[in-house]
Design a protein around this motif. Structure first.
Motif, short mmCIF file in Angstrom:
data_model
loop_
_atom_site.label_atom_id
_atom_site.label_comp_id
_atom_site.label_asym_id
_atom_site.label_seq_id
_atom_site.Cartn_x
_atom_site.Cartn_y
_atom_site.Cartn_z
N HIS A 177 -6.15 15.25 -5.45
CA HIS A 177 -6.48 13.99 -4.99
C HIS A 177 -5.45 13.04 -5.62
O HIS A 177 -5.26 12.29 -4.80
CB HIS A 177 -8.23 13.45 -5.52
N ASP A 178 -5.52 13.12 -7.08
CA ASP A 178 -4.45 12.29 -7.08
C ASP A 178 -3.04 12.55 -7.22
O ASP A 178 -1.93 11.34 -6.38
CB ASP A 178 -4.02 12.88 -8.83
N THR A 179 -2.53 13.83 -6.60
CA THR A 179 -1.39 14.13 -6.22
C THR A 179 -1.20 13.73 -4.63
O THR A 179 -0.08 13.14 -3.92
CB THR A 179 -1.08 15.49 -5.67
N ILE A 180 -2.59 13.61 -4.17
CA ILE A 180 -2.59 12.47 -2.30
C ILE A 180 -1.66 11.52 -2.71
O ILE A 180 -1.28 11.22 -1.68
CB ILE A 180 -3.71 12.70 -2.07
N LEU A 181 -2.74 10.42 -3.63
CA LEU A 181 -2.36 9.11 -3.87
C LEU A 181 -1.14 9.02 -4.47
O LEU A 181 -0.71 7.63 -4.47
CB LEU A 181 -3.47 8.54 -5.18
N ALA A 182 -0.78 10.16 -5.20
CA ALA A 182 0.62 9.68 -5.77
C ALA A 182 2.02 9.54 -4.55
O ALA A 182 3.01 8.83 -4.82
CB ALA A 182 1.14 10.36 -7.17
N GLU A 183 1.65 10.62 -3.78
CA GLU A 183 2.30 10.55 -2.52
C GLU A 183 2.02 9.39 -1.51
O GLU A 183 3.01 8.73 -0.75
CB GLU A 183 2.17 11.86 -1.47
N ASP A 198 1.24 6.47 -2.47
CA ASP A 198 2.13 5.89 -2.58
C ASP A 198 3.90 5.88 -2.67
O ASP A 198 4.36 4.95 -2.62
CB ASP A 198 2.12 5.95 -4.87
N GLU A 199 4.54 6.85 -2.91
CA GLU A 199 5.93 7.53 -2.78
C GLU A 199 6.24 6.46 -1.48
O GLU A 199 7.25 5.76 -0.68
CB GLU A 199 5.94 8.29 -3.37
N ASP A 200 4.81 7.27 -0.17
CA ASP A 200 5.29 7.12 0.85
C ASP A 200 5.69 5.45 1.45
O ASP A 200 6.42 4.96 2.06
CB ASP A 200 4.37 7.29 1.58
N LEU A 201 5.31 4.15 0.51
CA LEU A 201 5.03 3.22 0.87
C LEU A 201 5.66 3.12 0.12
O LEU A 201 6.44 1.85 0.72
CB LEU A 201 4.02 2.59 0.15
N ARG A 202 6.41 3.10 -1.03
CA ARG A 202 7.42 2.49 -1.81
C ARG A 202 8.51 3.07 -0.84
O ARG A 202 9.82 2.35 -0.68
CB ARG A 202 7.94 2.59 -2.88
N TYR A 203 9.06 3.93 0.36
CA TYR A 203 10.73 4.03 0.55
C TYR A 203 10.03 3.53 2.06
O TYR A 203 11.29 3.80 3.43
CB TYR A 203 10.44 5.73 0.85
N HIS A 219 -1.20 2.54 4.12
CA HIS A 219 -1.29 2.95 2.99
C HIS A 219 -3.28 3.08 2.88
O HIS A 219 -3.03 3.39 1.63
CB HIS A 219 0.11 2.30 2.47
N ALA A 220 -3.40 1.77 3.14
CA ALA A 220 -4.99 1.17 1.98
C ALA A 220 -5.71 2.46 3.07
O ALA A 220 -6.58 2.75 2.52
CB ALA A 220 -5.14 -0.85 2.74
N ILE A 221 -5.75 2.11 4.28
CA ILE A 221 -6.41 3.20 4.94
C ILE A 221 -6.42 4.63 4.04
O ILE A 221 -7.71 5.39 4.01
CB ILE A 221 -6.19 2.96 6.69
N ALA A 222 -5.27 5.22 4.22
CA ALA A 222 -5.22 6.74 3.95
C ALA A 222 -5.84 6.10 2.16
O ALA A 222 -6.23 7.37 2.26
CB ALA A 222 -3.52 6.48 4.02
N ARG A 223 -5.76 5.12 1.63
CA ARG A 223 -6.40 5.43 0.35
C ARG A 223 -7.46 5.77 0.16
O ARG A 223 -8.50 5.89 -0.31
CB ARG A 223 -6.16 4.12 -1.14
N ILE A 224 -8.67 5.08 1.48
CA ILE A 224 -9.09 5.02 1.61
C ILE A 224 -9.84 6.12 1.92
O ILE A 224 -10.88 6.79 1.62
CB ILE A 224 -10.40 3.26 2.53
N GLU A 225 -9.74 6.59 2.86
CA GLU A 225 -10.00 8.15 3.43
C GLU A 225 -9.75 8.93 2.29
O GLU A 225 -10.32 9.74 2.10
CB GLU A 225 -8.95 7.85 4.79
N ALA A 226 -8.41 8.74 1.75
CA ALA A 226 -8.82 10.02 0.63
C ALA A 226 -9.90 10.01 -0.38
O ALA A 226 -9.97 10.65 -1.08
CB ALA A 226 -7.58 9.83 -0.42
#
Length: 278
Positions: free
Chosen positions: A44-50, A52-57, A65-72
């Motif tokens: 889960h931590d890895t998914i969140l990190a990824e 966040d990276e996708d949002l940053r780039y 990003h918000a929807i993906a975090r909620i789903e995770a």
């Protein structure tokens, strides 16, 4: 070792062995479940990190990003969330507690069903037939023990009772005197000591009466003391006092019992002239 003690030991061993066999897999299973949860938290931590990276780039918009975090988060809760883990721990704990309660009760129930439950009741156990020779042998053993342990007051009391049961009143008096610290607050034993003295000296005068006073000061409702106090009053010719003591005892006796009927007759005879009593 008596049969019940052996049964209790066997049941205890069976419970311990059975619980060990059942609980160990539970504990091991909980350990394995913990490893799985830790792995999923790491994922889960890895998914969140990824994310966040996708949002940053710029690969994900803020809404995506918000929807993906909620789903995770939702996926993590469904798999190894707090409610699920608490339920599992409670279930395991409940099972262990259940086993701790059920197995001993089941063993006890089985014993009461198939065994001899009356053996648990001391009042129902049959005592072995002990004759005069066996009693004499036990008294001799106790006497020998008291030679080695002369300061054992409870031992002297046991010996005094034994002597009294054998009508060895002189020896019983000596044993009671040595046991005095153990009986000075025991109204019943003080009264019985008084009775032994009265039998030996054929009178309640002196120390027997003093002991009865002591007994009744410790417990004014001591049956043996009330009975003997009435007898002492009869000896003195004080019928009124005898009736007073025995009427106090009468209240303590079971209604309709042989003891009550006998004592009522003794009280009735006190009112009769001496030559009228046959």
């Amino acid at each position: 070792m008596n049969p019940f003690s052996l049964f209790a030991i066997i049941c205890t061993l069976m419970v311990v062995i059975t619980l060990a066999a059942l609980i160990w897999p539970l504990l091991r299973g909980r350990s394995q479940a913990g490893d799985i949860r830790r792995a999923r938290y790491a994922l889960h931590d890895t998914i969140l990190a990824e994310l966040d990276e996708d949002l940053r780039y710029g690969r994900l918009s803020e809404s995506d990003h918000a929807i993906a975090r909620i789903e995770a988060e939702s996926r993590l809760i469904n798999e190894v969330g707090h409610a699920s883990s608490t339920l599992n721990e409670r279930s395991a704990r409940g099972l262990v507690i259940g086993l701790l309660l059920i197995l001993p009760l089941a063993a006890g129930g089985l014993y009461f069903k198939l065994g001899t439950p009356t053996a648990l009741d001391l009042s129902t156990r049959q005592r072995p037939n002990v004759g005069p020779n066996e009693i004499a042998a036990m008294v001799k053993k106790l006497e020998a023990r008291m030679v080695l342990e002369p300061n054992d007051q409870k031992g002297w009391l046991m010996l005094a009772r034994s002597y009294r049961s054998q009508a060895r009143y002189t020896e019983a008096i000596s044993a009671y005197e040595k046991a005095w610290p153990a009986i000075e607050k025991d109204a019943g034993e003080i009264a019985r000591f008084a009775g032994v003295l009265a039998i030996e000296q054929k009178s309640f005068k002196g120390k027997p009466t003093d002991l009865l006073v002591k007994s009744l000061s410790v417990n004014a409702s001591e049956p043996d003391a009330l009975m003997l106090a009435g007898s002492a009053a009869v000896e003195r010719g004080d019928k009124a006092a005898a009736k007073e003591w025995w009427n106090k005892l009468l209240i303590l006796l079971e209604v309709g019992s042989e003891d009550e009927q006998w004592l009522k007759e003794e009280i009735r005879l006190l009112d009769k002239p001496r030559d009228a009593v046959k």
